[in-house]
Design a protein around this motif. Structure first.
Motif, short mmCIF file in Angstrom:
data_model
loop_
_atom_site.label_atom_id
_atom_site.label_comp_id
_atom_site.label_asym_id
_atom_site.label_seq_id
_atom_site.Cartn_x
_atom_site.Cartn_y
_atom_site.Cartn_z
N ALA A 1 0.79 -1.18 0.01
CA ALA A 1 0.02 -0.03 -0.17
C ALA A 1 0.88 1.28 -0.09
CB ALA A 1 -0.88 -0.08 1.31
N VAL A 2 1.90 0.86 0.57
CA VAL A 2 2.93 2.37 0.98
C VAL A 2 4.32 1.82 0.72
CG1 VAL A 2 3.69 4.29 2.24
CG2 VAL A 2 1.43 3.82 2.43
N GLU A 3 4.96 2.36 -0.32
CA GLU A 3 6.44 2.13 -0.36
C GLU A 3 7.32 3.45 -0.16
OE1 GLU A 3 7.61 -1.08 -3.46
OE2 GLU A 3 5.55 -0.63 -3.99
N VAL A 4 8.07 3.55 0.58
CA VAL A 4 9.22 4.58 0.90
C VAL A 4 10.51 4.16 0.42
CG1 VAL A 4 9.98 6.25 2.49
CG2 VAL A 4 7.43 5.62 2.54
N GLU A 5 11.30 4.75 -0.34
CA GLU A 5 12.40 4.43 -0.90
C GLU A 5 13.61 5.34 -0.88
OE1 GLU A 5 11.97 2.62 -4.85
OE2 GLU A 5 11.17 0.66 -4.00
N HIS A 6 14.51 5.30 -0.14
CA HIS A 6 15.75 6.10 0.24
C HIS A 6 15.30 7.62 0.10
CE1 HIS A 6 17.95 2.68 -0.52
NE2 HIS A 6 17.20 2.34 -1.65
N ILE A 7 14.31 7.96 1.10
CA ILE A 7 13.92 9.48 1.13
C ILE A 7 15.08 10.06 2.12
CG2 ILE A 7 12.35 10.94 2.25
CD1 ILE A 7 11.32 9.71 -0.08
N TRP A 8 15.20 11.11 1.26
CA TRP A 8 16.05 12.44 2.16
C TRP A 8 15.33 13.57 1.89
CZ3 TRP A 8 21.51 12.01 3.66
CH2 TRP A 8 22.06 10.73 3.45
#
Length: 397
Positions: free
Chosen positions: A2-9
């Motif tokens: 449902a939610v994918e967070v990838e390498h957030i800066w």
């Protein structure tokens, strides 16, 4: 997912020089401003399954709200990607868009539009909003004449009329009275049963433990842990850096309003040990704890009892005991040593507590050393019970 967070800066530029007037900005064209780059989030990656409730915890300034705003597309990430599957509703800043000179009923229309409801949906649900907020008597009252609690109830009651697939929640349960908070919890329970995916930012670790399947721990903008909620909460509570209210006991006068005694036996330190035997200042309610009193004796002493008193943060005395009461005879030899008070289960539900250690003669006439309310520890809730202490009990019929 449902939610994918990838390498957030997420980084911000902080100017070293403030320019607010036209002249300052004009002169600034010839003298570029220097900026300091500050990273609020550093390489955050995690995935949330459909229908899962994930908590996001951490100290103030750890980046929790910034992360949620990036997921909500309110802020743009400096680097990284976020993918959302389905309709998303953010409960981040309730009441944004309210107009103080409009009535409660009129503001429902405005806020409902902001939350993505159609005019028809608003007309069909406006009475449900007023009923949930319990504002029938005030529906035609201007918003500025309502209390802040009423305004929050109105905003929350409007926001829950949406039918989200993904729900983002940032501390909205910290407002309102206990009755309304319970209604909020009931709404989230309904959402969970309906398979809504929830991301829940909160400082209320009891609520996180109650609702969340997994939890993300942030610290200094970094991802410290992500996994089963109980394990992550233990990591947060028990693996923080230690600090002490009484960092240098030698600076306190032997005789003062906070400390007194003849110093024949001196209390040199007090440590709180958790269930892992690690020093700390935060403990889960109902977990074991050891209070370790370190001392130094100027000579051999057999006429001695060590004790403690525990007070609430506002000074109410809630418990006291000593080695004489517990029939633990002892003597101390010249030099240093320590004695432990083992608490099987911390009975307090939550809050900060002050501790006073003391060393006295067995008849209590002579005080060797007493340090009054200069040590403290914090208790984190682990259940839904209300009040100050946990009472072991069960219902039956």
């Amino acid at each position: 997912m449902a939610v994918e967070v990838e390498h957030i800066w997420k980084t911000f530029q902080i100017p070293h020089e403030k320019r607010s007037t036209f002249f300052e900005n004009l002169m600034g064209l010839m003298r570029p401003n220097n900026y300091e780059t500050f990273s609020v989030l550093k390489d955050i990656s995690f995935q949330v399954e459909a229908g899962e409730c994930v908590g996001i915890i951490g100290d103030n300034g750890s980046g929790k709200s910034t992360l949620l705003k990036i997921i909500a597309n309110i802020l743009r990430a400096s680097k990284g990607t976020v993918r959302i599957k389905g309709k998303m509703t953010p409960f981040l800043e309730l009441g944004v868009g309210f107009h103080p000179d409009m009535t409660a009923r009129e503001n429902i229309g405005v806020y409902g539009t902001i939350m993505g409801l159609s005019r028809r949906e608003i007309d069909e649900r406006i009475d449900d909003v007023i009923d949930f907020a319990d504002l029938h008597r005030f529906e035609d009252t201007k918003l500025k004449n309502l209390s802040s609690g009423m305004q929050v109830r109105l905003a929350f009651s409007t926001a829950i009329q949406t039918n989200p697939d993904v729900l983002l929640v940032d501390e909205v349960l910290a407002v309102g009275d206990m009755e309304f908070q319970q209604k909020c919890f009931d709404v989230f329970n309904r959402y969970r049963k309906e398979g809504v995916t929830i991301l829940f930012v909160s400082h209320d670790l009891g609520a996180v433990r109650r609702f969340c399947d997994r939890t993300l721990l942030l610290g200094g903008g970094e991802q410290r842990a992500f996994g089963e909620t109980g394990e992550v909460l233990d990591k947060y509570v028990y693996c923080r850096s230690e600090s002490k209210d009484l960092s240098d006991d030698s600076t306190m006068a032997p005789s003062s309003p906070k400390r007194w005694g003849n110093q024949k036996v001196t209390i040199t330190d007090v440590e709180f040990l958790d269930k892992f035997g690690i020093k700390g200042l935060r403990f889960n309610s109902r977990d074991p704890m050891i209070v370790r009193i370190h001392y130094y004796a100027q000579e051999d002493v057999s006429d001695i009892t060590f004790g403690i008193a525990i007070h609430t943060e506002d000074g109410r005395h809630i418990f006291g005991t000593n080695t004489k009461i517990k029939k633990t005879p002892l003597r101390v030899s010249v030099g240093g040593g320590h004695i432990d008070l083992r608490i099987d289960h911390i009975p307090m539900l939550s809050g900060k507590y002050l501790l006073s250690p003391a060393a006295q003669s067995l008849d209590y006439i002579t005080t060797y050393d007493w340090i009054d309310k200069q040590f403290s520890f914090e208790v984190i809730p682990t259940s839904d019970d209300a009040g100050m202490i946990a009472i072991s009990c069960n219902w039956a019929k």
